[in-house]
Design a protein around this motif. Structure first.
Motif, mmCIF file in Angstrom:
data_model
loop_
_atom_site.group_PDB
_atom_site.id
_atom_site.type_symbol
_atom_site.label_atom_id
_atom_site.label_comp_id
_atom_site.label_asym_id
_atom_site.label_seq_id
_atom_site.Cartn_x
_atom_site.Cartn_y
_atom_site.Cartn_z
ATOM 1 N N ASP A 56 -4.417 -6.428 -29.064
ATOM 2 C CA ASP A 56 -3.679 -7.554 -28.483
ATOM 3 C C ASP A 56 -3.881 -8.824 -29.287
ATOM 4 O OD1 ASP A 56 -2.190 -6.713 -26.258
ATOM 5 O OD2 ASP A 56 -3.935 -6.709 -24.950
ATOM 6 N N VAL A 57 -5.135 -9.097 -29.626
ATOM 7 C CA VAL A 57 -5.453 -10.323 -30.375
ATOM 8 C C VAL A 57 -4.777 -10.307 -31.737
ATOM 9 C CG1 VAL A 57 -7.312 -11.651 -31.464
ATOM 10 C CG2 VAL A 57 -7.643 -10.711 -29.179
ATOM 11 N N ALA A 58 -4.902 -9.184 -32.455
ATOM 12 C CA ALA A 58 -4.349 -9.092 -33.813
ATOM 13 C C ALA A 58 -2.837 -9.268 -33.821
ATOM 14 C CB ALA A 58 -4.730 -7.749 -34.442
ATOM 15 N N PHE A 59 -2.146 -8.523 -32.971
ATOM 16 C CA PHE A 59 -0.686 -8.624 -32.960
ATOM 17 C C PHE A 59 -0.222 -9.942 -32.342
ATOM 18 C CE2 PHE A 59 -1.062 -3.901 -33.355
ATOM 19 C CZ PHE A 59 -0.411 -3.792 -34.578
ATOM 20 N N GLY A 60 -1.041 -10.492 -31.448
ATOM 21 C CA GLY A 60 -0.737 -11.805 -30.883
ATOM 22 C C GLY A 60 -0.781 -12.909 -31.927
ATOM 23 N N LEU A 61 -1.627 -12.737 -32.937
ATOM 24 C CA LEU A 61 -1.714 -13.705 -34.044
ATOM 25 C C LEU A 61 -0.553 -13.556 -35.017
ATOM 26 C CD1 LEU A 61 -5.532 -13.562 -34.862
ATOM 27 C CD2 LEU A 61 -4.275 -15.600 -34.148
ATOM 28 N N GLY A 62 0.186 -12.436 -34.905
ATOM 29 C CA GLY A 62 1.321 -12.222 -35.804
ATOM 30 C C GLY A 62 1.022 -11.285 -36.954
ATOM 31 N N ALA A 63 -0.062 -10.500 -36.849
ATOM 32 C CA ALA A 63 -0.421 -9.577 -37.931
ATOM 33 C C ALA A 63 0.647 -8.511 -38.123
ATOM 34 C CB ALA A 63 -1.756 -8.899 -37.625
ATOM 35 N N THR A 64 0.786 -8.044 -39.374
ATOM 36 C CA THR A 64 1.695 -6.927 -39.663
ATOM 37 C C THR A 64 1.183 -5.657 -39.007
ATOM 38 O OG1 THR A 64 2.038 -7.870 -41.854
ATOM 39 C CG2 THR A 64 2.811 -5.622 -41.522
ATOM 40 N N GLY A 65 -0.130 -5.428 -39.149
ATOM 41 C CA GLY A 65 -0.673 -4.172 -38.655
ATOM 42 C C GLY A 65 -2.167 -4.222 -38.458
ATOM 43 N N VAL A 66 -2.700 -3.076 -38.067
ATOM 44 C CA VAL A 66 -4.112 -2.939 -37.734
ATOM 45 C C VAL A 66 -4.639 -1.654 -38.367
ATOM 46 C CG1 VAL A 66 -5.613 -2.264 -35.792
ATOM 47 C CG2 VAL A 66 -4.129 -4.275 -35.587
ATOM 48 N N ILE A 67 -5.863 -1.719 -38.856
ATOM 49 C CA ILE A 67 -6.574 -0.529 -39.332
ATOM 50 C C ILE A 67 -7.562 -0.125 -38.243
ATOM 51 C CG2 ILE A 67 -8.268 0.309 -41.020
ATOM 52 C CD1 ILE A 67 -6.944 -1.520 -43.090
ATOM 53 N N THR A 68 -7.537 1.156 -37.870
ATOM 54 C CA THR A 68 -8.372 1.632 -36.760
ATOM 55 C C THR A 68 -9.060 2.945 -37.092
ATOM 56 O OG1 THR A 68 -8.356 2.175 -34.383
ATOM 57 C CG2 THR A 68 -6.448 2.892 -35.678
#
Length: 314
Positions: free
Chosen positions: A287-299
């Protein structure tokens, strides 16, 4: 009375600030955005090391079954010159053998342990039926059109040139990203295959942040195409860069203030520079990452991120 210096300096400073903000919000007026060959929403860390044993073919297959957009890898070189996918130089943590990857031929590399602790989820362990280390060449052959980031940690020119050669051989320069924390290593990577996009090193990331805070970022060209950044909110929770808890708390507070800036991320994205946060394993962090406008996430847990993305279509 106001001194002549202030009389001229204050309006000039005010004009500079207004101009900087104007172009920060409209990056395309000064820069033609890079058009990326891929848009990675779901990145699998070491192939998704929370669900299968890290960096195995089974982990990569699992991530691809979950529609991962790209695979995050680290590479080492064996004694007989084979590029293998391995985070560690020394085999002790992952295999129980206290030897360097570079001291063994590929066919003599040990199997991974039957279970491995997930680095960014302390106390959680991964298992898998596949315990074999894998060659980079085998991954390229198995997933020819899957984007990957390849991190090089040391200044091993033979390793760098072999990676560059494999990328060319499999005609995947546009979808393979150079990654390294060290600028000296990145210079060698770029020289070995300049067609590959590359990410910010640590020193370049600090430089970029400095330019942002002094208002110069909108006016400076940026050759990097990716920002691979940790998310400050995971410090002291799943990521412990320092052994002292107090230092971790301080690092979390300072980096949160400096890095988590929507205007910065929006500006970079507007220039075609993709911002990817690692290594996030919980929905609140997604939520935080995409809320900041990030393209994507590594998990480490591609199943959890796939479920999140499918439930939050944007």
């Amino acid at each position: 009375a106001m001194s002549p210096l202030l009389y001229y300096a204050l309006p000039a400073l005010g004009g500079y600030i207004m101009l900087s903000i104007f172009f920060l919000r409209r990056p395309r007026l000064l820069h033609t955005p890079w058009v990326p060959a891929f848009c990675p929403r779901l990145g699998a860390h070491r192939g998704g090391s929370g669900e299968r044993l890290e960096n195995t073919m089974e982990a990569m297959e699992n991530a691809m079954a979950l529609r991962a957009d790209f695979l995050e890898l680290d590479c080492q070189l064996t004694k007989d010159g084979v590029v293998v996918v391995s985070h560690d130089k020394n085999l002790l943590r992952q295999s129980g053998l206290n030897k360097e990857v570079s001291s063994l031929d590929f066919e003599n590399l040990p199997l991974y342990k039957e279970e491995l602790e997930v680095y960014f989820s302390p106390g959680h362990f991964a298992h898998g039926s596949d315990r074999h280390m894998v060659r980079l060449e085998d991954l390229f052959r198995r997933f020819p059109r899957t984007p990957m980031s390849v991190e090089v940690k040391g200044e091993n020119e033979e390793l760098i040139h072999k990676i560059a050669g494999l990328v060319r051989c499999f005609d995947r320069s546009e979808i393979t990203v150079w990654a390294s924390e060290k600028s000296s290593v990145m210079q060698k990577c770029k020289a070995a295959n300049p067609e590959m996009p590359f990410s910010f090193t640590l020193s370049r990331a600090f430089w970029m942040l400095l330019l942002y805070y002094v208002g110069l970022l909108p006016f400076i060209p940026i050759p990097e195409k990716f920002v691979f950044s940790f998310l400050p909110t995971i410090i002291n929770r799943t990521y412990f860069p320092f052994s002292c808890p107090g230092l971790n708390q301080l690092a979390a507070m300072v980096s949160k203030w400096f890095i988590m800036r929507k205007s910065l991320i929006r500006h970079l994205e507007g220039r075609g520079i993709q911002v990817i946060f690692w290594c996030l394993n919980e929905e609140s962090d997604f939520d935080v990452a995409f809320g900041l406008g990030a393209t994507g996430v590594i998990t480490d847990y591609p199943t959890a991120l796939r479920r999140y993305l499918d439930n939050h279509r944007t």
